[in-house]
Scaffold this motif. Sequence first.
Motif, mmCIF file in Angstrom:
data_model
loop_
_atom_site.group_PDB
_atom_site.id
_atom_site.type_symbol
_atom_site.label_atom_id
_atom_site.label_comp_id
_atom_site.label_asym_id
_atom_site.label_seq_id
_atom_site.Cartn_x
_atom_site.Cartn_y
_atom_site.Cartn_z
ATOM 1 N N UNK A 37 0.833 -1.208 0.000
ATOM 2 C CA UNK A 37 0.000 0.000 0.000
ATOM 3 C C UNK A 37 0.866 1.257 0.000
ATOM 4 N N UNK A 38 1.881 1.290 0.861
ATOM 5 C CA UNK A 38 2.723 2.480 0.985
ATOM 6 C C UNK A 38 3.493 2.739 -0.305
ATOM 7 N N UNK A 39 4.088 1.701 -0.888
ATOM 8 C CA UNK A 39 4.913 1.937 -2.065
ATOM 9 C C UNK A 39 4.093 2.317 -3.287
ATOM 10 N N UNK A 40 2.845 1.842 -3.355
ATOM 11 C CA UNK A 40 1.986 2.251 -4.468
ATOM 12 C C UNK A 40 1.631 3.732 -4.349
ATOM 13 N N UNK A 41 1.332 4.183 -3.137
ATOM 14 C CA UNK A 41 1.023 5.599 -2.929
ATOM 15 C C UNK A 41 2.247 6.465 -3.195
ATOM 16 N N UNK A 42 3.422 5.985 -2.771
ATOM 17 C CA UNK A 42 4.638 6.740 -3.001
ATOM 18 C C UNK A 42 4.900 6.915 -4.486
ATOM 19 N N UNK A 43 4.722 5.857 -5.248
ATOM 20 C CA UNK A 43 4.973 5.933 -6.684
ATOM 21 C C UNK A 43 4.094 6.989 -7.340
ATOM 22 N N UNK A 272 8.541 10.543 -0.426
ATOM 23 C CA UNK A 272 9.179 9.231 -0.350
ATOM 24 C C UNK A 272 8.755 8.441 0.879
ATOM 25 N N UNK A 273 8.292 9.112 1.900
ATOM 26 C CA UNK A 273 7.948 8.407 3.146
ATOM 27 C C UNK A 273 6.450 8.158 3.264
ATOM 28 N N UNK A 274 5.676 9.221 3.425
ATOM 29 C CA UNK A 274 4.229 9.082 3.636
ATOM 30 C C UNK A 274 3.419 9.303 2.364
ATOM 31 N N UNK A 275 4.094 9.484 1.230
ATOM 32 C CA UNK A 275 3.434 9.705 -0.058
ATOM 33 C C UNK A 275 2.550 10.949 -0.022
ATOM 34 N N UNK A 276 2.995 11.974 0.714
ATOM 35 C CA UNK A 276 2.270 13.241 0.788
ATOM 36 C C UNK A 276 3.072 14.329 0.093
ATOM 37 N N UNK A 277 2.367 15.333 -0.411
ATOM 38 C CA UNK A 277 3.061 16.437 -1.076
ATOM 39 C C UNK A 277 3.864 17.259 -0.080
ATOM 40 N N UNK A 278 3.362 17.335 1.133
ATOM 41 C CA UNK A 278 4.104 17.956 2.226
ATOM 42 C C UNK A 278 3.602 17.343 3.520
ATOM 43 N N UNK A 279 4.435 17.393 4.547
ATOM 44 C CA UNK A 279 4.026 16.837 5.832
ATOM 45 C C UNK A 279 2.953 17.692 6.468
ATOM 46 N N UNK A 280 1.937 17.077 7.083
ATOM 47 C CA UNK A 280 0.902 17.873 7.760
ATOM 48 C C UNK A 280 1.459 18.797 8.829
ATOM 49 N N UNK A 281 2.513 18.347 9.525
ATOM 50 C CA UNK A 281 3.128 19.178 10.556
ATOM 51 C C UNK A 281 4.628 19.264 10.290
ATOM 52 N N UNK A 282 5.113 20.470 10.038
ATOM 53 C CA UNK A 282 6.541 20.721 9.926
ATOM 54 C C UNK A 282 6.904 21.752 10.984
ATOM 55 N N UNK A 283 7.523 21.294 12.052
ATOM 56 C CA UNK A 283 7.849 22.159 13.191
ATOM 57 C C UNK A 283 9.317 22.571 13.125
ATOM 58 N N UNK A 327 13.173 2.429 1.006
ATOM 59 C CA UNK A 327 13.909 1.206 0.673
ATOM 60 C C UNK A 327 13.297 -0.012 1.351
ATOM 61 N N UNK A 328 12.721 0.152 2.544
ATOM 62 C CA UNK A 328 12.089 -0.974 3.224
ATOM 63 C C UNK A 328 10.853 -1.446 2.464
ATOM 64 N N UNK A 329 10.101 -0.498 1.940
ATOM 65 C CA UNK A 329 8.816 -0.828 1.335
ATOM 66 C C UNK A 329 8.937 -1.524 -0.017
ATOM 67 N N UNK A 330 10.114 -1.468 -0.638
ATOM 68 C CA UNK A 330 10.289 -2.162 -1.925
ATOM 69 C C UNK A 330 11.183 -3.388 -1.785
ATOM 70 N N UNK A 381 16.984 2.410 -6.429
ATOM 71 C CA UNK A 381 16.103 3.091 -7.376
ATOM 72 C C UNK A 381 15.138 4.041 -6.684
ATOM 73 N N UNK A 382 14.705 3.719 -5.461
ATOM 74 C CA UNK A 382 13.715 4.569 -4.787
ATOM 75 C C UNK A 382 14.337 5.546 -3.809
ATOM 76 N N UNK A 383 15.620 5.401 -3.504
ATOM 77 C CA UNK A 383 16.231 6.271 -2.495
ATOM 78 C C UNK A 383 16.237 7.723 -2.963
ATOM 79 N N UNK A 384 15.669 8.653 -2.175
ATOM 80 C CA UNK A 384 15.586 10.051 -2.611
ATOM 81 C C UNK A 384 16.904 10.799 -2.568
#
Length: 495
Positions: A37-43, A272-283, A327-330, A381-384
């Motif tokens: 699920x995670x790697x499909x969203x990341x792609x 690359x991590x949560x498949x989001x355009x930006x993190x909901x919280x950036x502190x 890298x874990x997810x693939x 291949x997936x490492x940012x």
Amino acid sequence: MSGTFVGMPAFPAFPEAAHRAVHDPVLRANLRHATHTIRAKRARAVGELSDWAELREAGRRIKDHTLRHLDRYLVQLEESVTAAGGTVHWAADAGEANAIVARLVKETGESEVVKVKSMATQEIGLNAALEAEGIRAYETDLAELIVQLGRDRPSHILVPAIHRNRGEIRDIFVREMGAWGRPAPAGLTDTPAELAEAARLHLREKFLRAKVGVSGANFMVAETGTLVVVESEGNGRMCLTLPETLISVVGIEKTVPTWRDLEVFLQTLPRSSTAERMNPYTSMWTGTTDGDGPRTFHLVLLDNGRTDTLADQVGRQALACIRCSACLNVCPVYERAGGHAYGSVYPGPIGAILSPQLRGTGSDIDASLPYASSLCGACYEVCPVAIDIPEVLVHLRERVVQGGPAVRQGNRVVLKPARGHAAERAAMRAACWALARPGALRTGQRLASRTRRLHPRTLPGPGRAWSGTRDLPAVPAEPFRDWWQRTRGGKDGAE
């Protein structure tokens, strides 16, 4: 506590631990569902950016430049943090870092702390060290809370409780929450909304009561002394703003030179991590400010084997990791073995190259980790930040088998070969001897071809482990050199 790395020093070698994991059908089902699920969203998220390749290369160059000049940027970081009202502490290893944090907490007169999810504090075993000093640490990240309440260990960099399903989480909450604070609501089900609400109610009283917060950081900006934490739940922001004292334990490799450099990673990390355009919280915080946030800020800069790793021109790539977990997810090995088999808080491909460098390859688990890979290259291949994990794996395998020069605790040493690789070393020496002598190689090839009907289907002795799961390649009836001579006559200029 002492030493450079906590981990699990008595943990079995990877093959033994993985063997148990692959026979757990619930674990495999949980991992397969989550990683796919995670790697499909990341792609999909990465595919939205037409300049992803350029961002990846920019991140690689920034990290490479920073690591080559880390001494200069760490001094600049210390000056910037101090000028902004913070206090910087240097910790050579886990024991020193834990002692510093415990002392700082005791100086406040408090006996409990709330924590932001932090790989560095897991690495040094901070929770156990604080407990030994009479200080209780409360994890506030939802997944870390699940792991803590379940007396478990993290199995994923991004989702530490990835090996648990909703039913298991519900049972943990009902059974354990009351012993740690507010109990789980009566009639709690395993629906995500109810589980999240139970965690929110349980944690809220801790946020409002705690006087000391402990965090890590995703990045530290040298030019301003700013620390950055990215997260998805908001618990991190509560820990970073409500307590009177904030203590951040951060690996020295998390430094970036400038704000402009940070901008690159704030694009690549969330996708690359949560498949989001930006993190909901950036502190972000820079020292202390009157009337806003903690009144006291301490930064503990953690080495714990990182300087030794930096001395290795091939292996130092591991320090560029931004902990996205792509890298874990693939990884086909991680998907089947799970994170616990790696015997480290850093599982998966990145853990297979980072842990043996931070801890050394003296233990069975660390000597086996460079082999916890099929070398398929999916991780690269997936490492940012384009860490060539397969290259480092092969480099570390050579170190395990051959030994050789390395740096340990700042001293140049010569490592002894690990046990159990004598046959492999002998085979490699024989191959080196033959390949350096064309006549011997030619004779060996012809002998192998003429006796091919007598060859066994499996290898004897130590080779049985290899041929037990693979077909031995058939030896051709004629060596290539003889075929070339017969069909082309060895004529010059033949294409």
